[in-house]
Every structure is written in structure tokens, then in C-alpha cells.
Motif scaffolding. Structure first.
Motif, PDB file in Angstrom:
ATOM      1  N   ASP B  57       3.831 -14.430  91.289  1.00  0.00           N
ATOM      2  CA  ASP B  57       5.187 -13.936  91.567  1.00  0.00           C
ATOM      3  C   ASP B  57       5.582 -12.836  90.578  1.00  0.00           C
ATOM      4  O   ASP B  57       4.881 -12.574  89.595  1.00  0.00           O
ATOM      5  N   THR B  58       6.710 -12.203  90.884  1.00  0.00           N
ATOM      6  CA  THR B  58       7.166 -11.069  90.086  1.00  0.00           C
ATOM      7  C   THR B  58       7.456 -11.474  88.648  1.00  0.00           C
ATOM      8  O   THR B  58       7.198 -10.708  87.708  1.00  0.00           O
ATOM      9  N   ALA B  59       7.986 -12.683  88.449  1.00  0.00           N
ATOM     10  CA  ALA B  59       8.315 -13.136  87.099  1.00  0.00           C
ATOM     11  C   ALA B  59       7.061 -13.180  86.226  1.00  0.00           C
ATOM     12  O   ALA B  59       7.084 -12.809  85.050  1.00  0.00           O
ATOM     13  N   GLN B  60       5.949 -13.618  86.818  1.00  0.00           N
ATOM     14  CA  GLN B  60       4.693 -13.662  86.056  1.00  0.00           C
ATOM     15  C   GLN B  60       4.209 -12.255  85.713  1.00  0.00           C
ATOM     16  O   GLN B  60       3.760 -11.994  84.594  1.00  0.00           O
ATOM     17  N   VAL B  61       4.335 -11.341  86.682  1.00  0.00           N
ATOM     18  CA  VAL B  61       3.941  -9.953  86.431  1.00  0.00           C
ATOM     19  C   VAL B  61       4.754  -9.408  85.263  1.00  0.00           C
ATOM     20  O   VAL B  61       4.216  -8.803  84.324  1.00  0.00           O
ATOM     21  N   SER B  62       6.051  -9.675  85.303  1.00  0.00           N
ATOM     22  CA  SER B  62       6.948  -9.181  84.265  1.00  0.00           C
ATOM     23  C   SER B  62       6.577  -9.764  82.896  1.00  0.00           C
ATOM     24  O   SER B  62       6.504  -9.036  81.897  1.00  0.00           O
ATOM     25  N   ALA B  63       6.317 -11.055  82.846  1.00  0.00           N
ATOM     26  CA  ALA B  63       6.003 -11.697  81.563  1.00  0.00           C
ATOM     27  C   ALA B  63       4.682 -11.176  80.988  1.00  0.00           C
ATOM     28  O   ALA B  63       4.567 -10.954  79.781  1.00  0.00           O
ATOM     29  N   THR B 148      -4.748  -2.971 100.074  1.00  0.00           N
ATOM     30  CA  THR B 148      -3.437  -3.617 100.117  1.00  0.00           C
ATOM     31  C   THR B 148      -2.340  -2.565 100.267  1.00  0.00           C
ATOM     32  O   THR B 148      -2.544  -1.397  99.937  1.00  0.00           O
ATOM     33  N   VAL B 149      -1.185  -3.011 100.723  1.00  0.00           N
ATOM     34  CA  VAL B 149      -0.077  -2.076 100.934  1.00  0.00           C
ATOM     35  C   VAL B 149       0.360  -1.464  99.606  1.00  0.00           C
ATOM     36  O   VAL B 149       0.548  -0.250  99.498  1.00  0.00           O
ATOM     37  N   ALA B 150       0.475  -2.297  98.563  1.00  0.00           N
ATOM     38  CA  ALA B 150       0.884  -1.742  97.271  1.00  0.00           C
ATOM     39  C   ALA B 150      -0.185  -0.800  96.725  1.00  0.00           C
ATOM     40  O   ALA B 150       0.134   0.206  96.079  1.00  0.00           O
ATOM     41  N   GLY B 151      -1.457  -1.118  96.991  1.00  0.00           N
ATOM     42  CA  GLY B 151      -2.527  -0.217  96.577  1.00  0.00           C
ATOM     43  C   GLY B 151      -2.427   1.106  97.317  1.00  0.00           C
ATOM     44  O   GLY B 151      -2.614   2.178  96.735  1.00  0.00           O
ATOM     45  N   ASN B 152      -2.083   1.042  98.591  1.00  0.00           N
ATOM     46  CA  ASN B 152      -1.870   2.267  99.375  1.00  0.00           C
ATOM     47  C   ASN B 152      -0.739   3.099  98.782  1.00  0.00           C
ATOM     48  O   ASN B 152      -0.826   4.324  98.709  1.00  0.00           O
ATOM     49  N   VAL B 153       0.337   2.409  98.362  1.00  0.00           N
ATOM     50  CA  VAL B 153       1.463   3.131  97.773  1.00  0.00           C
ATOM     51  C   VAL B 153       1.042   3.740  96.438  1.00  0.00           C
ATOM     52  O   VAL B 153       1.297   4.919  96.163  1.00  0.00           O
ATOM     53  N   ALA B 154       0.356   2.951  95.616  1.00  0.00           N
ATOM     54  CA  ALA B 154      -0.033   3.426  94.290  1.00  0.00           C
ATOM     55  C   ALA B 154      -0.979   4.619  94.369  1.00  0.00           C
ATOM     56  O   ALA B 154      -1.074   5.408  93.432  1.00  0.00           O
ATOM     57  N   THR B 155      -1.714   4.744  95.490  1.00  0.00           N
ATOM     58  CA  THR B 155      -2.645   5.866  95.630  1.00  0.00           C
ATOM     59  C   THR B 155      -2.154   6.886  96.656  1.00  0.00           C
ATOM     60  O   THR B 155      -2.833   7.868  96.905  1.00  0.00           O
ATOM     61  N   CYS B 156      -1.008   6.642  97.244  1.00  0.00           N
ATOM     62  CA  CYS B 156      -0.519   7.453  98.366  1.00  0.00           C
ATOM     63  C   CYS B 156      -1.646   7.675  99.372  1.00  0.00           C
ATOM     64  O   CYS B 156      -2.048   8.802  99.661  1.00  0.00           O
ATOM     65  N   ALA B 157      -2.148   6.556  99.885  1.00  0.00           N
ATOM     66  CA  ALA B 157      -3.288   6.614 100.779  1.00  0.00           C
ATOM     67  C   ALA B 157      -2.975   7.427 102.022  1.00  0.00           C
ATOM     68  O   ALA B 157      -1.854   7.430 102.520  1.00  0.00           O
ATOM     69  N   GLY B 158      -3.984   8.102 102.521  1.00  0.00           N
ATOM     70  CA  GLY B 158      -3.828   8.925 103.724  1.00  0.00           C
ATOM     71  C   GLY B 158      -4.371   8.175 104.914  1.00  0.00           C
ATOM     72  O   GLY B 158      -3.972   7.059 105.176  1.00  0.00           O
ATOM     73  N   GLY B 174      11.449   1.797  99.950  1.00  0.00           N
ATOM     74  CA  GLY B 174      11.896   1.242  98.682  1.00  0.00           C
ATOM     75  C   GLY B 174      10.828   0.382  98.050  1.00  0.00           C
ATOM     76  O   GLY B 174       9.901  -0.079  98.716  1.00  0.00           O
ATOM     77  N   LEU B 175      10.959   0.180  96.751  1.00  0.00           N
ATOM     78  CA  LEU B 175       9.971  -0.616  96.013  1.00  0.00           C
ATOM     79  C   LEU B 175      10.680  -1.547  95.041  1.00  0.00           C
ATOM     80  O   LEU B 175      11.725  -1.202  94.491  1.00  0.00           O
ATOM     81  N   GLU B 176      10.068  -2.722  94.841  1.00  0.00           N
ATOM     82  CA  GLU B 176      10.382  -3.492  93.648  1.00  0.00           C
ATOM     83  C   GLU B 176       9.206  -3.256  92.728  1.00  0.00           C
ATOM     84  O   GLU B 176       8.053  -3.363  93.158  1.00  0.00           O
ATOM     85  N   ALA B 177       9.493  -2.910  91.474  1.00  0.00           N
ATOM     86  CA  ALA B 177       8.398  -2.612  90.552  1.00  0.00           C
ATOM     87  C   ALA B 177       8.749  -3.142  89.176  1.00  0.00           C
ATOM     88  O   ALA B 177       9.928  -3.241  88.813  1.00  0.00           O
ATOM     89  N   VAL B 178       7.707  -3.499  88.433  1.00  0.00           N
ATOM     90  CA  VAL B 178       7.917  -4.006  87.084  1.00  0.00           C
ATOM     91  C   VAL B 178       7.451  -2.946  86.096  1.00  0.00           C
ATOM     92  O   VAL B 178       6.319  -2.455  86.179  1.00  0.00           O
ATOM     93  N   LEU B 179       8.337  -2.577  85.183  1.00  0.00           N
ATOM     94  CA  LEU B 179       7.991  -1.577  84.179  1.00  0.00           C
ATOM     95  C   LEU B 179       7.066  -2.206  83.137  1.00  0.00           C
ATOM     96  O   LEU B 179       7.063  -3.420  82.950  1.00  0.00           O
ATOM     97  N   GLU B 216       6.843  -5.400  95.380  1.00  0.00           N
ATOM     98  CA  GLU B 216       7.330  -5.555  96.753  1.00  0.00           C
ATOM     99  C   GLU B 216       7.500  -4.170  97.347  1.00  0.00           C
ATOM    100  O   GLU B 216       7.894  -3.239  96.651  1.00  0.00           O
ATOM    101  N   VAL B 217       7.188  -4.046  98.630  1.00  0.00           N
ATOM    102  CA  VAL B 217       7.251  -2.737  99.276  1.00  0.00           C
ATOM    103  C   VAL B 217       8.072  -2.850 100.555  1.00  0.00           C
ATOM    104  O   VAL B 217       7.861  -3.764 101.367  1.00  0.00           O
TER     105      VAL B 217
END
Lengths: 397, 467
Positions: B57-63, B148-158, B174-179, B216-217
Motif C-alpha cells: 500500500d501507499t503507506a508502506q511506499v511512503s515509509a 504496468t500502468v504506472a510503469g507506462n506513465v513513468a516511461t511515457c510509453a508509446g 491525475g496521479l497519486e505519488a510519493v515523494l 495510483e493513476v
């Protein structure tokens, strides 16, 4: 990020960068056939069809990840005793679904055999695998079990004029003798014979770290049954085909379709399978090695549709978790894989689930019984024999 | 790629903290356990991470990220591991963060024409779920079943529909992202119109996991076109196919598909997929369109006629959707199918302005001949996006060096034509040496300032994308 040690940004525009460190040309230990191991380019197309990756979403238990592990073993980056190597060599079902979607043509099944040959030596052989290998090695014992259970009666030495020789299968003749008897009822007398003295084909050995013995057993069987071998189990069929050649082996569903189409008079009058006064709803659990190893997928569906309403299950083509000795070696994982199939059977409200391989048959019978399903597992031969009105199906062993 | 010093060995205290965050079952540390995460789909790049985490989950990513910033170890986000620029290789050690266990489709909305998904949902899973509701998720990279969808976003897949539908960036709402410092931000929204603030959604799209971890995307969907039609035209040469492409676009036709394969690709794909392609043709142009029946028929007629005029050897049409799908699937597996030719396949991704496509193809041929390398070329003709692929045996003397020298020439040739060094695969670690030539020093310096604004400790995928 001034810590960047040698950013290419600083490199002169036309300079070719120095080659990165690589393990593409290292010393090899000779555990794997180099051409087979080199064929994978790690594209990952295999991930979504791999049952263990689907369970875990973990690269370690994907075909691509396992090939990365094999390469690490081959080049000595990982030791023989590495626990991940041991675990992943055993966790793999060996269903070869990855091969069916691999554009690079990687022969994963052979790589897995070579891996287990090496990995499952000495103290690393799972005791149950050892026992299974030993158990089916004893031809007289198998023969006796088959006789006791009234599998199809053996007809002496292989007859040269038989169109095909029916192979009885070690586990099948002992556990599900009605399957071979049903086959004989579907064909005119004499078309197939049942040669005596059949041993094990060795498929089980191939999947359990003894591929040399596996090859010897298949060759022996091939000598005892010269010409076309007819099998009712995809697992045996795929192994025999890989050793003897695909043209020597016919699986029941493809054989029946072809034979009946060439000899329309030979086709029995197949009636309708009815349940509660209506046409039965019947699904299929494919055999992985039949589908992915022998490339036979459509014939069973076509045959079922001739006698009932065929219902396509979403996971019909993926492994049910039986996987040879897997359900005995790793019962918990086997049941996790099976659960999806049981859920789909319930959702589809089937009358029968057809199987085309003995270990899948056993797996589905056990699973359906445990989940108190109303659906009955039945082998394709039994179903067709029932439709031909010449046999009462006996789906409970 | 440079040989990078690995300076980050995780202490027992850090490992214990990581185990506390994601749970012991989602933390991998032994050599064998991390080995499968030492590489992605990029050949020749491999580096074992110190550890792998699979957060749920996002909380784990953040931690995990907050810990990384505090303790100073690299974190390399990873989805399906299908990228071709070594973006997820842990060159400097550290922790590979695998997002495949965050794989729920949260919502598919027919009313709002959008979907909300967790990062590890595959592109094909999203597209299938949308299709089940009569909706289209347009981006379709070749690796869609794996990526993955987030991988596609991170690479702006064509992908194969770029000309008519654009690429991933055109669909991210829109995106949910962890700094890297642990804060969870939401960029963009569910709205097609929303200009509040800098367009951080677009900044993160194509940021290759160097600025934030996407958790999240929200993507835009379209109504599913009524039908799809596909045709195949064979030419004597890729240059002829390029001419046909220029004519087709010149007519004002904007087809959904305009893909080409050269002779080597045709044969590799035929070996793999058995579609009955003409193995003797110099080039194959796959053309197609979608939309209402009459539109598709007209569009295909015009494209087929144009191919004829340019001198196509033969033009055929797929009879139905199944045959169309088979052709598209065959095109998608061009790269792995080429692996049948030799152990190593090095794939590139140059893009040039569309009218210069035929010229670029000629240039690639010339360079390949000069360097004595076997090069197969396929790509997205409609986008001017070419994938020259050099295959070689690593045991063949200086084959690898020749391949690299040839690609260096190809990149510069593309830039000389006003093109770019990568159309859709990204920079990662693989394309770093050519970044300065493409972007210039001033822009590179700005890029680094942007990076440090997001990631003051420099822990997120350090070294990639020139950061």
C-alpha cells in the motif's frame, strides 16, 4: 546529483561509451544447454500466463526470473545450495504455459528438466520424487495393478497392422481403469491394440530431476510399441513426443477426430449427454503438456460440443496445480493454484468437467469432492463412451 | 554505461526497519532472492540490488522512501520490468521497490470516461476491464501484457496507436505519488480541464522513477470504436513503404495503425506466429483504422489504393477482427521474435520527422553495412519512430563493439535530421551517453535542479535520466 561518477553528459558526442560489465560471455559450468539458455531475452511476455507468478507477482517465481536464476547457477554467481534455487526449481509447476506465449521460442520445459537434473541430486532430491521415480520403474508391479483394477486387457506383442497402440499409463491403469476400457469402446475392434509389457514412459522422471532415465524409458516403450502410440494423458504424450518424435505419438482427442473423419463409418452413434432431462453443461480442464507440449487444444472442445453444451471456463487452458507429482510434493501450493479452477467451475454451474490427463483427473476429482461440488470430473474417453451408449461412466474411482 | 561504485550496503538496523514496514515476507535480501531483480528487459545491464521490497500500500511506499532519505540508500521503483533502457537496474545498489502487488483496479467509470488503478495493474488488464464496459484505453505499448500502468506513465510509453491516439501522456489525468522524502501528493484530478498549478502530472510522466513513486493513476478512456480493420501491404524495400506512409498521411488520412517491418522482421515474426506472411518481401506495412464501419472501410480503401500506386507487390486485408488481432499481436512480438536470430538483440528507438522516414531507413542500412552488423528494422511508421535492432553473438569477437559504434552513428544521424535518440523507450541508464547531445548542457543542468527539488537526498533511481 553531482555525485554522478562519469555521466555520459560529459562524454564527447561521437565517442562510443565503454562496454558495461556483463555476464553474457562468462565461463559456463555446463549444467544447461547454452543455446537453450541464451534464447531468452527477458522480455517478460511469459509473466502473465505463469500460474506461480500470478499467485505471487514476484519475479523470482516467473519463467523469466527462473531463467535469470538458472543463468546465475550456470555462471557460478549462485551456489548449488542456494535456497532460492532449490525453492524455485521446486515451486515451478512445469506446465510450460510460458512456452506457448514466448516469441523467442525458449524451450523452458527442457531448461527446467536440466535444472532439476542438477538441483535435485543427493540430499536435495525431494523424497517423494525419489519414491515416485522408483515406484513406476517396476513394470510387473504396474501390470499387476492394472490387471487387478481391470484396465483394458493387454493383447500380447504389438501388432504391426494396428493403426495405433494404446498406452495404458502407470497411474491411469491403477487409479482409473475405466479410461482405457472406454477408449476401446470408441473404436472398431482391431484398430488399436494394447501391447503387453508396457513400462512407464518416463514423463515422471523427466519432471523430477532424472531426465536421462526418462529418455531411456521412453525409448524402451517406443521399441515395445513400434509405430503410432495412442495416449490418453497429455503428460505422457508430450514426453514421448519429445523423445520419439511428435509423429510417433497421438493423443486421444486428436486421434479420434482424425480417425472418425477419415472413417465416418467407424464413428459410433454419439447421443446427447443429458442431466435432469436437459442437455448437459460441460466444461474442460486442459492438460498443460497436451496444450503447451503437443500443441493440442481444440479437439477436446470439439468432441465435447458434439455431445453436450460446451462451456468455456476462463482458466480451461491453465494449470490446475496437479502438475505430475507436484500435488504430492507441494500440496498447499497445488491447492492454491487449483482454487481458481474450482471457483470457475462453481460459477459456471457445470454438470461435468472433462479432463484429458490422469493427474489432472485425480486433482479435479479431489478438489471437487472437497468443495462439495455437484460437478463431476470425467475423462474425455469416459464421456464419449457414455454418449456412445456403450458404457456407464464411473467417475468415482 | 559507466562502472559505478556501489557505496550503499544496508545496515542490519535498516533491514530490520524495512522488514517492519513491509513485513518480512515482502522483503528479499539473500543473493538468490535478489538475483531475479538484477535486470529488466534491457540486454547487457545487470546489477544486483542489496534488497527488494514488495509494498502492498501507499503507506508502506511512503515509509520506505522516508527511511531511504534518512539513511541515504537508493530506491529503484519497478513495475513489470519490461523496459528497454535499464531504468530499473540498481547500478548503485540499494533497494528495488516492486509495485506489482499493488494491482487493484479501483474504478472504471462510464459516466466520467476514466479509470483509477493501482500502479501494478498491467496495461492489458486495464484495457480488458475498460473494454468490458465498452471503453477503450488507447495506449498500447508492445509489452502491454507485461508492463504496468504506472510503469507506462513513468516511461511515457508509446505503442501502436500513437499516430491517431497519441501516447500515455495524453491519457493521464491525475496521479497519486510519493515523494522521495515520504510525502504523498496528488497531481491533476479526475477532470479533463484542470490548470491549477504546474502540470506536475506531465512532469512525472516520463520521469523514469527519478522524481517520485507513482502509487495510483487516473487515466482517461474513450468510447470503444465500433469496428477495427487491418490490412497488409508488401513492398520491395522499406524506403518504398516509407514513401507510401508519407502519401497516406499527405492524403489527410489519420489511421489508427501504420506499422512496418523489414524483411528480417517479417521472417522472424513468421517463424514465431505462422501467419502466412510473404517472406520474400523487402518490407511489410501494416495499416489499419478503427471507428464506424463506413469510416473504416473508406479509410482502408484509401490506404490500400495508395500502397498500390506507390508500387506495392501485394495488398491484402484481414477478413475479421480475429485476423486483425493476430496481425497486431504478431507486430507486437517483433522484438522478442528477432531473438531467434542471435543471443543478443540490441533494440533502438530513434524517431525522425515523418517525411524523413525513408531517408532515415536508408541511413540505417548504410551504417549497418559500414559496421558489418546484422540490423533488422521495424517500427511505428506513422510516428516516424524506428526500432533498428542489431542482433549478434557475444562470442563473435568485437561484434558488440561494432553494434555500439553503429548505434552511436544512428543516434547522431537521427538528431541531424531533427529527430531524437528515443521516441518511447526512454533514457534510463542505456541512453545516458547521448543526453547532452540531445538536450544541451543548459537543459541538463535544469533537469538536475528539478531533480534536487523533488529529491534532495538523491535517493530515487539515482543516475538515471542524467540525474
Amino acid at each position: 546529483m553531482s555525485a554522478e561518477p562519469s555521466s555520459g553528459a560529459a562524454a564527447p558526442a561521437t565517442t562510443t561509451p565503454p562496454p558495461p560489465p556483463t555476464d553474457e560471455t562468462p565461463t559456463r559450468r555446463g549444467i544447461f544447454d547454452p543455446a537453450l539458455l541464451d534464447a531468452c531475452i527477458s522480455c517478460g511476455f511469459c509473466l502473465p500466463v505463469c500460474p506461480t507468478y500470478t499467485l505471487t507477482h514476484d519475479e523470482r517465481s516467473s519463467p523469466r526470473g527462473r531463467i535469470t536464476l538458472m543463468r546465475a547457477l550456470e555462471t557460478g554467481r549462485l551456489d548449488d545450495d542456494d535456497p532460492t534455487l532449490q525453492e524455485q526449481a521446486s515451486f515451478c509447476l512445469g506446465c510450460r504455459a510460458c512456452e506457448s506465449v514466448c516469441p523467442a521460442g525458449v524451450q523452458y520445459g527442457h531448461l527446467l528438466e536440466q535444472w532439476r537434473d542438477h538441483q535435485w541430486r543427493g540430499r536435495h532430491v525431494p523424497p517423494i520424487a525419489l519414491a515416485a521415480r522408483a515406484g513406476v520403474r517396476v513394470t510387473p508391479a504396474i501390470t499387476a495393478a492394472g490387471r487387478l483394477r481391470r484396465a483394458a486387457r493387454q493383447t500380447g506383442a504389438a501388432r504391426p497392422d494396428a493403426t495405433a497402440h494404446l498406452m495404458l499409463g502407470c497411474a491411469e491403469r491403477a487409479l482409473f481403469p475405466t479410461i482405457s476400457r472406454s477408449v476401446l469402446r470408441l473404436l472398431p475392434p482391431g484398430v488399436v491394440d494394447v501391447p503387453s509389457g508396457q513400462g512407464c514412459c518416463g514423463a515422471l522422471h523427466a519432471h523430477n530431476g532424472a531426465s536421462h532415465e526418462a529418455e531411456t524409458l521412453a525409448e524402451e516403450l517406443g521399441r515395445r510399441m513400434p509405430g503410432t502410440i495412442l495416449t490418453t494423458a497429455g503428460g505422457c504424450g508430450a514426453h514421448l513426443a519429445s523423445v520419439l518424435g511428435r509423429q510417433r505419438v497421438q493423443e486421444l482427442s486428436e486421434f479420434l477426430l482424425a480417425y472418425w473423419s477419415e472413417h465416418p463409418d467407424a464413428e459410433p452413434d454419439l447421443g446427447e449427454i443429458r442431466v435432469d432431462g436437459r442437455r448437459a453443461r460441460i466444461g474442460l480442464q486442459e492438460s498443460c503438456h497436451l496444450r503447451n507440449g503437443m500443441g493440442v487444444s481444440a479437439p477436446a472442445r470439439e468432441l465435447i460440443a458434439r455431445v453436450a453444451d460446451y462451456v468455456e471456463l476462463p482458466s480451461a487452458g491453465s494449470c490446475c496445480g496437479s502438475a505430475g507429482t507436484y500435488s504430492v510434493l507441494r500440496p498447499q501450493d497445488s491447492r492454491r493454484v487449483l482454487q481458481t479452477h474450482l471457483d470457475e467451475v462453481e460459477a459456471a454451474d457445470l454438470d461435468y468437467l472433462v479432463t484429458v490427463n490422469v493427474v489432472c483427473h485425480r486433482q479435479m476429482i479431489g478438489g471437487l469432492r472437497r468443495s462439495r461440488s455437484r460437478t463431476r470430473a470425467i475423462h474425455l474417453a469416459e464421456l464419449l463412451a457414455q454418449a456412445a451408449g456403450r458404457s456407464t461412466p464411473d467417475t468415482r474411482d | 554505461m559507466s562502472t559505478v561504485e556501489r557505496t550503499h550496503t544496508l545496515t542490519d538496523a535498516v533491514l530490520a526497519e524495512l522488514a517492519g514496514i513491509v513485513g518480512p515476507a515482502n522483503l528479499l535480501v539473500s543473493d538468490g532472492d535478489v538475483e531475479p531483480y538484477a535486470r529488466d528487459a534491457t540486454p547487457l545491464f545487470r546489477a544486483r540490488p542489496d534488497a527488494v521490497v514488495l509494498p502492498t500500500d501507499t503507506a508502506q511506499v511512503s515509509a520506505v522512501l522516508a527511511l531511504a532519505t534518512r539513511a541515504g540508500f537508493p530506491v529503484i521503483p519497478r513495475g513489470g520490468g519490461s523496459n528497454l533502457a535499464a531504468m530499473t537496474v540498481a547500478e548503485r545498489g540499494g533497494v528495488v521497490m516492486v509495485l506489482t502487488r499493488m494491482n487493484q483496479i479501483r474504478e472504471i467509470s462510464s459516466d466520467e470516461l476514466l479509470a483509477v488503478v493501482q500502479p501494478g495493474v498491467t496495461t492489458a488488464e486495464l484495457a480488458d476491464a475498460a473494454a468490458a464496459k465498452g471503453l477503450l484505453y488507447a495506449p498500447d505499448p508492445g509489452s502491454r501484457t507485461v508492463s504496468t500502468v504506472a510503469g507506462n506513465v513513468a516511461t511515457c510509453a508509446g505503442g501502436l496507436r500513437g499516430l491517431k491516439y497519441g501516447v500515455t501522456r495524453n491519457y493521464v489525468l491525475g496521479l497519486e505519488a510519493v515523494l522521495p522524502t515520504g510525502e504523498v501528493i496528488r497531481t491533476g484530478s479526475r477532470l479533463w480541464k484542470d490548470v491549477a498549478g504546474y502540470d506536475l502530472t506531465r512532469l512525472l510522466t516520463g520521469s523514469e522513477g527519478t522524481l517520485a513513486v507513482i502509487t495510483e493513476v487516473t487515466v482517461a478512456l474513450l468510447p470503444m470504436p465500433a469496428t477495427v480493420g487491418t490490412g497488409v501491404a508488401y513492398f520491395d524495400s522499406l524506403a518504398d513503404a516509407g514513401t507510401a506512409v508519407a502519401r497516406i498521411i499527405g492524403l489527410g488520412v489519420l489511421p489508427a495503425t501504420l506499422e512496418f517491418l523489414d524483411n528480417r522482421c517479417i521472417n522472424a515474426v513468421e517463424d514465431s506466429n505462422h501467419l502466412g506472411l510473404d517472406r520474400t518481401a523487402g518490407a511489410l506495412l501494416l495499416f489499419g483504422d478503427d471507428g464506424p464501419d463506413t469510416h473504416v472501410a473508406t479509410s482502408l480503401d484509401r490506404m490500400a489504393a495508395t500502397c498500390d500506386v506507390v508500387g506495392a507487390r501485394a495488398v491484402t486485408r484481414a477478413r475479421d477482427v480475429v485476423e486483425s488481432d493476430a496481425l497486431m499481436a504478431a507486430r507486437r512480438c517483433s522484438l522478442p521474435a528477432l531473438a531467434r536470430l542471435a543471443p543478443i538483440t540490441m533494440l533502438e528507438d530513434v524517431t525522425v520527422p515523418r517525411p524523413l522516414l525513408a531517408r532515415m531507413v536508408d541511413t540505417i542500412d548504410t551504417i549497418a553495412a559500414q559496421h558489418h552488423v546484422v540490423c533488422a528494422t521495424f517500427g511505428h511508421a506513422g510516428d516516424g519512430n524506428l526500432h533498428p535492432t542489431i542482433v549478434f553473438d557475444p562470442h563473435d569477437g568485437d561484434a558488440r563493439h561494432r553494434a555500439e559504434a553503429a548505434f552511436d552513428k544512428v543516434f547522431h544521424a537521427a538528431m541531424d535530421l531533427g529527430g531524437t535518440i528515443t521516441g518511447e523507450h526512454g533514457i534510463g541508464a542505456a541512453k545516458r551517453p547521448w543526453m547532452a547531445a540531445r538536450l544541451g548542457e543548459d537543459q541538463l543542468a535544469l533537469l538536475r535542479r528539478v531533480k534536487s527539488a523533488f529529491d534532495p537526498a538523491g535517493i530515487l533511481n539515482p543516475g538515471k535520466l542524467g540525474s
